[in-house]
Design an enzyme around this catalytic site. Sequence first.
Site, PDB file in Angstrom:
ATOM      1  N   TYR A 144       0.870  -1.173   0.000  1.00 40.13           N
ATOM      2  CA  TYR A 144       0.000   0.000   0.000  1.00 40.13           C
ATOM      3  C   TYR A 144       0.905   1.220   0.000  1.00 40.13           C
ATOM      4  CZ  TYR A 144      -4.395  -2.450   1.051  1.00 40.13           C
ATOM      5  OH  TYR A 144      -5.515  -3.231   0.990  1.00 40.13           O
ATOM      6  N   THR A 170      -1.048  -2.223  -4.732  1.00 37.60           N
ATOM      7  CA  THR A 170      -2.493  -2.043  -4.800  1.00 37.60           C
ATOM      8  C   THR A 170      -2.787  -0.586  -5.131  1.00 37.60           C
ATOM      9  OG1 THR A 170      -2.914  -3.842  -3.247  1.00 37.60           O
ATOM     10  CG2 THR A 170      -4.657  -2.200  -3.506  1.00 37.60           C
TER      11      THR A 170
END
Length: 375
Positions: A144, A170
């Site tokens: 992330y 992501t």
Amino acid sequence: MAEDVLPKPAGPVAEPPAPACLADYAERARAVLPPEVWDYIDGGSGAEITLAANRRALDRVAVLPRVLRGVPTPRTETRLLGAPSALPVAVAPIAYQRLVHPDGELALAAAAAAAGVPYLASTLGSVPIEQVAKAGGSVWFQLYWLRDRGLVTDLLDRAHAAGCTALTVTVDVPVLGRRLRDVRNAFAVPPHVVAANLPAGRDDLAHTAMPGVSAIATHTHAVFAPALTWDDLDWLRGCTALPLVVKGILDPRDAVLAVAAGADAVVVSNHGGRQLDGAPATAAVLPEVVAAVADRCEVLMDSGIRGGMDVLRALALGANGVLVGRPMLWALAVGGQAGAEAALTLLADEFRDALALTGCADPAAARELSTRTVD
């Protein structure tokens, strides 16, 4: 007291039958988990329209079986990102796995290693990446993007040092989707479950419960960078020689841009219906993404995979493989590592049966199957 009314000795309590499909694990997990934890892992964003659409879209994919193909025993093995995998399956990145079982990521990573499939370790894992990697098998690190670029660099260094075999970024979480079950439950992560890959204290907001607020949403808003760009992906590509996977693609135009930025694979994903409510089901857009990348990178799919037939459907629609998420948490909650291993064995058996019933010798043959969309 008459003999016929004497209390009868209690007999042994019958063990419930072994799960016959992955959905059986869901029922058992719901029975053992606190309601707010069940809602956290089971729920989607908004009215959960996209969450439901994922399942409906897969159910509408009919596969045309081939016959008289002379396939006595199909092989399930394939290659993902150039490496061997016992199935065209990887275990999806899932945060805070110690919410459902004390062994958390250690158990699920070990189960994936035993099954011979990749395991994706989350930035928000509740066990440090170094310990997860020691479970063996192929571990891909899921990133992330954080506001603190120094922490991003540190995570990359740690993933490389731990021996991770791929890097997954992501890209569909500029902000956390509004997950109404968590809001209504004022859900906060228990103090004993931490974001173990972040410095101590960086996840304090995730533990702070407030009425009408998701503490996880508050935490991610504080630490996630909301404005990731393709320039950032170019920078990331330059930071690693590992295979790079871009997770969270729905528009074929973004898939093309990901290939141009050096992605080795894209994951067609709507985050399991947990981000934009109203986004399309992944099975509905998968063929468009496959056509757009034209074999220039691998295409994986997640969101709604619930069994071996779904794996076959994804391959028939053009995917190289799938990520499976919630069912692995159900099995982890029910039986720890042994439960997760049993679930992956069941998934392999279902997929092997699906190959046999469609006349496919291996996953490559499944990608040549024809499909129809049915009501």
